[in-house]
Scaffold this motif. Structure first.
Motif, PDB file in Angstrom:
ATOM      1  N   SER A  14     -24.123  48.584  16.004  1.00 40.66           N
ATOM      2  CA  SER A  14     -25.535  48.763  16.344  1.00 40.66           C
ATOM      3  C   SER A  14     -26.049  47.679  17.278  1.00 40.66           C
ATOM      4  CB  SER A  14     -26.402  48.863  15.090  1.00 40.66           C
ATOM      5  OG  SER A  14     -25.940  47.987  14.099  1.00 40.66           O
ATOM      6  N   THR A  15     -25.634  46.410  17.094  1.00 37.39           N
ATOM      7  CA  THR A  15     -26.099  45.386  18.018  1.00 37.39           C
ATOM      8  C   THR A  15     -25.164  45.236  19.212  1.00 37.39           C
ATOM      9  OG1 THR A  15     -24.867  43.571  17.007  1.00 37.39           O
ATOM     10  CG2 THR A  15     -27.034  44.044  16.092  1.00 37.39           C
ATOM     11  N   GLY A  16     -23.957  45.748  19.079  1.00 35.22           N
ATOM     12  CA  GLY A  16     -22.993  45.618  20.162  1.00 35.22           C
ATOM     13  C   GLY A  16     -22.360  44.243  20.237  1.00 35.22           C
ATOM     14  N   LYS A  17     -22.783  43.334  19.336  1.00 38.76           N
ATOM     15  CA  LYS A  17     -22.249  41.965  19.396  1.00 38.76           C
ATOM     16  C   LYS A  17     -20.872  41.887  18.766  1.00 38.76           C
ATOM     17  CE  LYS A  17     -26.455  39.171  19.246  1.00 38.76           C
ATOM     18  NZ  LYS A  17     -27.300  38.544  18.246  1.00 38.76           N
ATOM     19  N   LYS A  18     -20.098  40.934  19.267  1.00 42.52           N
ATOM     20  CA  LYS A  18     -18.775  40.715  18.694  1.00 42.52           C
ATOM     21  C   LYS A  18     -18.731  39.356  18.016  1.00 42.52           C
ATOM     22  CE  LYS A  18     -13.924  40.342  19.985  1.00 42.52           C
ATOM     23  NZ  LYS A  18     -13.007  40.291  21.123  1.00 42.52           N
ATOM     24  N   GLU A  19     -18.240  39.350  16.775  1.00 39.44           N
ATOM     25  CA  GLU A  19     -18.123  38.083  16.062  1.00 39.44           C
ATOM     26  C   GLU A  19     -16.653  37.750  15.880  1.00 39.44           C
ATOM     27  OE1 GLU A  19     -19.648  38.132  12.084  1.00 39.44           O
ATOM     28  OE2 GLU A  19     -19.044  36.044  11.716  1.00 39.44           O
ATOM     29  N   ASN A  20     -16.305  36.488  16.096  1.00 36.41           N
ATOM     30  CA  ASN A  20     -14.927  36.061  15.856  1.00 36.41           C
ATOM     31  C   ASN A  20     -14.834  35.330  14.526  1.00 36.41           C
ATOM     32  OD1 ASN A  20     -13.601  37.017  18.178  1.00 36.41           O
ATOM     33  ND2 ASN A  20     -14.410  35.309  19.383  1.00 36.41           N
ATOM     34  N   ILE A  21     -14.138  35.933  13.577  1.00 37.31           N
ATOM     35  CA  ILE A  21     -13.943  35.284  12.280  1.00 37.31           C
ATOM     36  C   ILE A  21     -12.693  34.436  12.390  1.00 37.31           C
ATOM     37  CG2 ILE A  21     -13.560  35.626   9.823  1.00 37.31           C
ATOM     38  CD1 ILE A  21     -14.788  38.387  10.125  1.00 37.31           C
ATOM     39  N   ARG A  22     -12.851  33.128  12.193  1.00 33.64           N
ATOM     40  CA  ARG A  22     -11.701  32.222  12.328  1.00 33.64           C
ATOM     41  C   ARG A  22     -11.273  31.701  10.973  1.00 33.64           C
ATOM     42  NH1 ARG A  22     -14.866  30.644  16.877  1.00 33.64           N
ATOM     43  NH2 ARG A  22     -13.953  31.566  18.730  1.00 33.64           N
ATOM     44  N   LEU A  23      -9.999  31.917  10.669  1.00 36.62           N
ATOM     45  CA  LEU A  23      -9.450  31.515   9.376  1.00 36.62           C
ATOM     46  C   LEU A  23      -8.203  30.694   9.582  1.00 36.62           C
ATOM     47  CD1 LEU A  23      -9.330  35.022   7.730  1.00 36.62           C
ATOM     48  CD2 LEU A  23     -10.988  33.289   7.193  1.00 36.62           C
ATOM     49  N   GLU A  24      -7.924  29.847   8.590  1.00 32.05           N
ATOM     50  CA  GLU A  24      -6.692  29.082   8.632  1.00 32.05           C
ATOM     51  C   GLU A  24      -5.906  29.333   7.353  1.00 32.05           C
ATOM     52  OE1 GLU A  24      -7.245  24.967   9.876  1.00 32.05           O
ATOM     53  OE2 GLU A  24      -5.550  24.462   8.578  1.00 32.05           O
ATOM     54  N   PHE A  25      -4.616  29.439   7.479  1.00 30.08           N
ATOM     55  CA  PHE A  25      -3.772  29.697   6.307  1.00 30.08           C
ATOM     56  C   PHE A  25      -2.626  28.711   6.249  1.00 30.08           C
ATOM     57  CE2 PHE A  25      -5.283  33.882   5.010  1.00 30.08           C
ATOM     58  CZ  PHE A  25      -5.839  34.399   6.175  1.00 30.08           C
ATOM     59  N   THR A  26      -2.360  28.158   5.046  1.00 33.50           N
ATOM     60  CA  THR A  26      -1.104  27.443   4.825  1.00 33.50           C
ATOM     61  C   THR A  26      -0.068  28.521   4.511  1.00 33.50           C
ATOM     62  OG1 THR A  26      -1.499  27.283   2.459  1.00 33.50           O
ATOM     63  CG2 THR A  26      -2.276  25.456   3.813  1.00 33.50           C
ATOM     64  N   HIS A  27       1.165  28.100   4.344  1.00 32.10           N
ATOM     65  CA  HIS A  27       2.203  29.067   4.039  1.00 32.10           C
ATOM     66  C   HIS A  27       1.871  29.846   2.770  1.00 32.10           C
ATOM     67  CE1 HIS A  27       6.807  29.887   4.120  1.00 32.10           C
ATOM     68  NE2 HIS A  27       6.161  30.907   3.629  1.00 32.10           N
ATOM     69  N   GLU A  28       1.477  29.114   1.737  1.00 32.71           N
ATOM     70  CA  GLU A  28       1.176  29.771   0.456  1.00 32.71           C
ATOM     71  C   GLU A  28       0.012  30.740   0.594  1.00 32.71           C
ATOM     72  OE1 GLU A  28       3.272  26.260   0.164  1.00 32.71           O
ATOM     73  OE2 GLU A  28       1.114  26.166   0.459  1.00 32.71           O
ATOM     74  N   GLU A  29      -1.011  30.291   1.319  1.00 31.98           N
ATOM     75  CA  GLU A  29      -2.205  31.128   1.475  1.00 31.98           C
ATOM     76  C   GLU A  29      -1.876  32.399   2.250  1.00 31.98           C
ATOM     77  OE1 GLU A  29      -4.744  28.328   3.418  1.00 31.98           O
ATOM     78  OE2 GLU A  29      -5.379  27.367   1.552  1.00 31.98           O
ATOM     79  N   LEU A  30      -1.041  32.252   3.270  1.00 28.22           N
ATOM     80  CA  LEU A  30      -0.681  33.410   4.079  1.00 28.22           C
ATOM     81  C   LEU A  30       0.158  34.395   3.277  1.00 28.22           C
ATOM     82  CD1 LEU A  30      -1.155  34.491   6.900  1.00 28.22           C
ATOM     83  CD2 LEU A  30       1.065  33.565   7.565  1.00 28.22           C
ATOM     84  N   TYR A  31       1.027  33.852   2.455  1.00 24.95           N
ATOM     85  CA  TYR A  31       1.879  34.688   1.618  1.00 24.95           C
ATOM     86  C   TYR A  31       1.034  35.501   0.648  1.00 24.95           C
ATOM     87  CZ  TYR A  31       5.751  36.045  -1.404  1.00 24.95           C
ATOM     88  OH  TYR A  31       6.647  36.760  -2.132  1.00 24.95           O
ATOM     89  N   GLU A  32       0.005  34.876   0.108  1.00 30.45           N
ATOM     90  CA  GLU A  32      -0.886  35.574  -0.804  1.00 30.45           C
ATOM     91  C   GLU A  32      -1.647  36.695  -0.078  1.00 30.45           C
ATOM     92  OE1 GLU A  32      -3.401  32.964  -2.983  1.00 30.45           O
ATOM     93  OE2 GLU A  32      -4.644  34.612  -3.731  1.00 30.45           O
ATOM     94  N   PHE A  33      -2.135  36.392   1.123  1.00 37.36           N
ATOM     95  CA  PHE A  33      -2.840  37.387   1.931  1.00 37.36           C
ATOM     96  C   PHE A  33      -1.910  38.556   2.232  1.00 37.36           C
ATOM     97  CE2 PHE A  33      -5.990  39.169   4.370  1.00 37.36           C
ATOM     98  CZ  PHE A  33      -5.785  39.174   5.743  1.00 37.36           C
TER      99      PHE A  33
END
Lengths: 177, 199
Positions: free
Chosen positions: B165-184
């Protein structure tokens, strides 16, 4: 719009994930090679090895530094215990959490949908995925994606995971401290 | 027994009369433009300038043109909503007493444009935020203020989310350690299993 929903959620932290061993994500080959001969060793011989190698190389320098700083002798044993003893992993994870970083994914709530009908189209039957991410900075991001975009996300995550594992296997052992 | 696409209301009857009088040669162009724009939520089908030209070309007043355009849009929207078969559309338009030549053009335009239109309508969602883009970067952290000799792999992800509706783009920035990425990753696998059971 009528939809079929399947909900699921995943928490951060230890839910469903085992703790990583202190040797890291992968057991180094040196340790693996050591295990068999270790069982054939007797207690006294083991103590000698430990005292001989370990104390001389690692701890000796540390104790020297403590002496140079004129820290009383009586405190040396406790300080050494903190550095090499059982509390060390606590210090390490504390340090890991202290580093500057981008927000982590604290919680992921997700949902798979099938859109059956909409205001503009009677028969849709299109699948989709909705996600709600709670980040460590407290922000909540919610968005939807097509199935193909979801596959893309999954592919990227799997690739990065593979790259990380490759990295840990090779580069880390090769970079000399 | 097929669903009735239209009820013969007074305004539809009037629109059909106007449509019947239209020059059939310009009709197909009109229809294809309407079809093109039908899936878009907010946009006007014709600019004001274009509408004035159409009024002149067909000899319509402003109100009459509006009625004709609205009715044609409505006809095609209903056809799309029900994914109507051309034969059904043809018959129901004739029931509204629309002339044969106009019915033929409408059904032809519908037949040619139906697949494309229905596909676009299927993609229309209610949720404003759509995941558009996934970018990532793998880093090896070497040190930090409180610790030297780190060698900690971490992954940065940037998820590009567009608000419809607004046409805007948002960039969600995340960081993952190995363990965190594995869980994701495990969570994504679970979602995939659910999607598989839905197909």
């Amino acid at each position: 719009m009528s939809i079929i929903q399947v909900k699921g959620g995943g928490g951060g932290g230890a839910v469903g994930l085992e703790r990583t061993s202190f040797v890291g994500a992968r057991v180094p080959p040196e340790i693996r090679a050591m295990i068999k001969p270790l069982s054939k060793l007797d207690q006294t011989a083991f103590k000698k090895i430990l005292k001989g190698k370990l104390i001389n190389s690692l701890i000796a320098n540390f104790i020297q530094d403590l002496q140079d700083l004129q820290i009383p002798e009586g405190f040396h044993e406790d300080l050494v215990a903190m550095v090499v003893g059982p509390k060390r992993p606590v210090i390490d994870s504390f340090l890991e959490n202290r580093r500057p970083r981008l927000p982590s994914l604290e919680n992921l709530s997700w949902r798979t949908d099938v859109a059956i009908s909409t205001g503009v189209l009677n028969r849709v039957l299109v699948r989709g995925v909705t996600m709600e991410m709670t980040l460590s900075d407290g922000s909540i991001k919610d968005f939807e994606m097509t199935v193909s975009k979801f596959q893309e996300l999954r592919f990227h995550v799997a690739s990065v995971l593979g790259e990380m594992e490759k990295l840990e296997k090779h580069s880390i052992l090769k970079i000399k401290d | 027994m097929s669903v009735s696409l239209f009820t013969a209301s007074a305004s539809i009857k009037k629109a059909v009369m106007l449509i019947n009088d239209m020059d059939v040669n310009r009709f197909p162009l009109l229809l294809s433009r309407i079809l093109q724009k039908l899936h878009l939520k907010e946009e006007r089908t014709f600019s004001e300038e274009e509408e004035e030209k159409l009024q002149a070309a067909f000899g319509f007043s402003s109100n009459d043109l509006d009625l004709v355009l609205e009715t044609l849009e409505f006809i095609l929207q209903q056809a799309a909503y029900h994914t109507a078969k051309p034969a059904v559309l043809s018959e129901q338009l004739k029931q509204l007493e629309m002339k044969e030549d106009k019915v033929e053009k409408i059904v032809e335009a519908w037949t040619n444009g139906a697949r494309n239109l229905v596909q676009k309508l299927k993609e229309r969602t209610v949720h404003p935020n759509q995941l558009e883009e996934v970018k990532w970067r793998l880093n090896l952290q070497m040190a930090q203020a409180s610790q030297s000799k780190v060698k900690r792999p971490n992954a940065l992800f940037q998820l590009g989310v567009r608000n419809d509706s607004t046409g805007k783009k948002e960039n969600i920035r995340l960081e993952f350690t190995h363990e965190e990425l594995y869980e994701f990753y495990n969570q994504l696998e679970t979602i995939q299993k659910q999607l598989d059971s839905l197909s």
